[in-house]
Design a protein around this motif. Sequence first.
Motif, mmCIF file in Angstrom:
data_model
loop_
_atom_site.group_PDB
_atom_site.id
_atom_site.type_symbol
_atom_site.label_atom_id
_atom_site.label_comp_id
_atom_site.label_asym_id
_atom_site.label_seq_id
_atom_site.Cartn_x
_atom_site.Cartn_y
_atom_site.Cartn_z
ATOM 1 N N TRP A 155 0.816 -1.216 0.000
ATOM 2 C CA TRP A 155 0.000 0.000 0.000
ATOM 3 C C TRP A 155 0.846 1.261 0.000
ATOM 4 C CZ3 TRP A 155 -4.588 -0.914 -1.561
ATOM 5 C CH2 TRP A 155 -5.237 -2.110 -1.230
ATOM 6 N N GLN A 156 2.066 1.185 0.495
ATOM 7 C CA GLN A 156 2.935 2.357 0.497
ATOM 8 C C GLN A 156 3.316 2.771 -0.917
ATOM 9 O OE1 GLN A 156 3.839 4.228 3.168
ATOM 10 N NE2 GLN A 156 2.422 2.939 4.338
ATOM 11 N N ALA A 157 3.256 1.810 -1.862
ATOM 12 C CA ALA A 157 3.640 2.109 -3.242
ATOM 13 C C ALA A 157 2.458 2.535 -4.099
ATOM 14 C CB ALA A 157 4.299 0.876 -3.869
ATOM 15 N N VAL A 158 1.227 2.472 -3.566
ATOM 16 C CA VAL A 158 0.047 2.840 -4.351
ATOM 17 C C VAL A 158 0.135 4.311 -4.759
ATOM 18 C CG1 VAL A 158 -2.449 3.206 -4.252
ATOM 19 C CG2 VAL A 158 -1.465 1.089 -3.385
ATOM 20 N N GLY A 159 -0.093 4.573 -6.035
ATOM 21 C CA GLY A 159 -0.016 5.947 -6.547
ATOM 22 C C GLY A 159 1.344 6.317 -7.082
ATOM 23 N N ASP A 160 2.306 5.413 -7.017
ATOM 24 C CA ASP A 160 3.652 5.701 -7.503
ATOM 25 C C ASP A 160 4.127 4.530 -8.369
ATOM 26 O OD1 ASP A 160 6.162 6.750 -7.939
ATOM 27 O OD2 ASP A 160 6.969 6.059 -6.015
ATOM 28 N N PRO A 161 3.831 4.541 -9.668
ATOM 29 C CA PRO A 161 3.082 5.563 -10.418
ATOM 30 C C PRO A 161 1.581 5.405 -10.255
ATOM 31 C CG PRO A 161 3.771 3.814 -11.887
ATOM 32 C CD PRO A 161 4.356 3.485 -10.541
ATOM 33 N N PRO A 162 0.791 6.398 -10.704
ATOM 34 C CA PRO A 162 -0.667 6.303 -10.590
ATOM 35 C C PRO A 162 -1.206 5.099 -11.374
ATOM 36 C CG PRO A 162 0.010 8.546 -11.109
ATOM 37 C CD PRO A 162 1.228 7.689 -11.265
ATOM 38 N N GLY A 163 -2.326 4.544 -10.873
ATOM 39 C CA GLY A 163 -2.995 3.456 -11.580
ATOM 40 C C GLY A 163 -2.298 2.125 -11.486
ATOM 41 N N GLU A 164 -1.483 1.913 -10.443
ATOM 42 C CA GLU A 164 -0.701 0.686 -10.339
ATOM 43 C C GLU A 164 -0.781 0.100 -8.936
ATOM 44 O OE1 GLU A 164 3.038 0.423 -12.508
ATOM 45 O OE2 GLU A 164 4.007 -0.185 -10.630
ATOM 46 N N LEU A 165 -0.880 -1.234 -8.867
ATOM 47 C CA LEU A 165 -0.822 -1.978 -7.613
ATOM 48 C C LEU A 165 0.291 -3.013 -7.711
ATOM 49 C CD1 LEU A 165 -4.611 -2.741 -7.021
ATOM 50 C CD2 LEU A 165 -3.207 -1.244 -5.602
ATOM 51 N N ARG A 166 1.036 -3.197 -6.614
ATOM 52 C CA ARG A 166 2.085 -4.215 -6.570
ATOM 53 C C ARG A 166 1.965 -4.990 -5.269
ATOM 54 N NH1 ARG A 166 5.113 0.362 -8.287
ATOM 55 N NH2 ARG A 166 6.307 0.504 -6.358
ATOM 56 N N GLY A 167 2.376 -6.252 -5.306
ATOM 57 C CA GLY A 167 2.311 -7.050 -4.085
ATOM 58 C C GLY A 167 2.638 -8.505 -4.354
ATOM 59 N N TRP A 168 2.147 -9.375 -3.432
ATOM 60 C CA TRP A 168 2.490 -10.794 -3.450
ATOM 61 C C TRP A 168 1.232 -11.653 -3.385
ATOM 62 C CZ3 TRP A 168 7.644 -11.552 -4.060
ATOM 63 C CH2 TRP A 168 8.508 -10.521 -3.650
ATOM 64 N N LEU A 169 1.332 -12.843 -3.958
ATOM 65 C CA LEU A 169 0.299 -13.867 -3.839
ATOM 66 C C LEU A 169 0.961 -15.168 -3.403
ATOM 67 C CD1 LEU A 169 -1.774 -13.395 -7.134
ATOM 68 C CD2 LEU A 169 -2.457 -12.690 -4.835
ATOM 69 N N ARG A 170 0.291 -15.870 -2.469
ATOM 70 C CA ARG A 170 0.818 -17.150 -2.014
ATOM 71 C C ARG A 170 -0.351 -18.093 -1.732
ATOM 72 N NH1 ARG A 170 5.544 -19.068 0.650
ATOM 73 N NH2 ARG A 170 6.442 -16.966 0.784
ATOM 74 N N LEU A 171 -0.247 -19.340 -2.198
ATOM 75 C CA LEU A 171 -1.223 -20.359 -1.850
ATOM 76 C C LEU A 171 -0.902 -20.898 -0.452
ATOM 77 C CD1 LEU A 171 -1.515 -22.305 -5.226
ATOM 78 C CD2 LEU A 171 -3.220 -20.785 -4.214
ATOM 79 N N PRO A 172 -1.905 -21.370 0.301
ATOM 80 C CA PRO A 172 -1.675 -21.807 1.688
ATOM 81 C C PRO A 172 -0.988 -23.161 1.762
ATOM 82 C CG PRO A 172 -3.948 -22.191 1.078
ATOM 83 C CD PRO A 172 -3.317 -21.466 -0.086
ATOM 84 N N ASP A 173 -0.447 -23.455 2.959
ATOM 85 C CA ASP A 173 0.114 -24.776 3.289
ATOM 86 C C ASP A 173 1.233 -25.192 2.333
ATOM 87 O OD1 ASP A 173 -1.781 -24.984 5.343
ATOM 88 O OD2 ASP A 173 -3.268 -25.817 3.971
ATOM 89 N N GLY A 174 1.951 -24.223 1.809
ATOM 90 C CA GLY A 174 3.091 -24.531 0.955
ATOM 91 C C GLY A 174 2.732 -25.043 -0.422
ATOM 92 N N ALA A 175 1.455 -24.961 -0.807
ATOM 93 C CA ALA A 175 1.056 -25.415 -2.144
ATOM 94 C C ALA A 175 1.757 -24.580 -3.206
ATOM 95 C CB ALA A 175 -0.459 -25.325 -2.304
ATOM 96 N N GLY A 176 2.189 -25.237 -4.276
ATOM 97 C CA GLY A 176 2.905 -24.535 -5.327
ATOM 98 C C GLY A 176 1.983 -24.033 -6.416
ATOM 99 N N TRP A 177 2.365 -22.932 -7.030
ATOM 100 C CA TRP A 177 1.648 -22.436 -8.199
ATOM 101 C C TRP A 177 2.016 -23.287 -9.404
ATOM 102 C CZ3 TRP A 177 -1.963 -18.707 -7.547
ATOM 103 C CH2 TRP A 177 -1.896 -17.933 -6.387
ATOM 104 N N ASP A 178 1.040 -23.506 -10.284
ATOM 105 C CA ASP A 178 1.286 -24.256 -11.503
ATOM 106 C C ASP A 178 0.652 -23.492 -12.669
ATOM 107 O OD1 ASP A 178 -1.452 -24.732 -11.411
ATOM 108 O OD2 ASP A 178 -1.256 -26.845 -10.905
ATOM 109 N N PRO A 179 0.796 -23.964 -13.905
ATOM 110 C CA PRO A 179 0.259 -23.202 -15.038
ATOM 111 C C PRO A 179 -1.239 -22.932 -14.958
ATOM 112 C CG PRO A 179 1.893 -24.752 -15.829
ATOM 113 C CD PRO A 179 1.696 -25.064 -14.372
#
Length: 262
Positions: A155-179
């Motif tokens: 949230w500290q980066a919101v507005g820099d630049p305008p119209g942009e969000l950045r962050g992280w996504l993680r599945l629970p219990d160590g599940a891995g992301w797949d295609p």
Amino acid sequence: MAAFSEATRVRQIGDGFEAELDPLWTVGGKPNGGYLLAILARAAVEAAGTHPDPLSASAVYLSPPDAGPVSIAVEVLRTGRSASQVRARLSQKDRTCVEALFTLGVLDAAGDPRWVDAAAPPVAAEQDLLPTPSKAPGTDLRIDMLDQFEQRIDWQAVGDPPGELRGWLRLPDGAGWDPVSLLFAADAFPPATFTLGGNGWTPTLELTVYVRAVPSPGPLRVRQRARLLTEHLVDQVCEIWDSQDRVVAQATQLAAYRMAAQ
């Protein structure tokens, strides 16, 4: 908690498939668009039988389904040596809700690209950011899917630049992301119009995702940005890097939006 793999399971019935839309993977009681695209991808992969990974997916959203049973019609358009093309349609109560086209193939683990036009953007450390709550502050909106995975917005980066969000996504219990789960990840962030005064209502009209590689274990780094706002429409770009800062997916989305009342 409903694991993503179980919540997107499909069952073959005759020439088609059935699925049960999980009420826990919803926004305001309606299934998330990326979640629906992942279910269609499961059916497309099963029907093609030769290529296990979605390389590209493009969906149009015609009518939002409710949680509960749906049917999926699949047409294999072509089966080749390196890729297959499949059309899939999700329907509920004789109403077409989502139609998608897939290119399927075999993906390798993310490696160093020959060339990329931008490095992974700076994001505050995952452990320094709080998970997004499923109850949106100051509203009656519940985003139940946020109880099923971790979304941490810088949230500290919101507005820099305008119209942009950045962050992280993680599945629970160590599940891995797949295609397949990357198709969901491409639609898992809040709409970028939120940073420009949007009121949060942003129904997806069309979503296209390119999956570029199997991600390394760990969280995904995400940047979502609005590229163009007209009177009632926005197109957004979502870019996703794995834990080794390698591009694994990118998406564009056309959505309707409203500005908050002044």
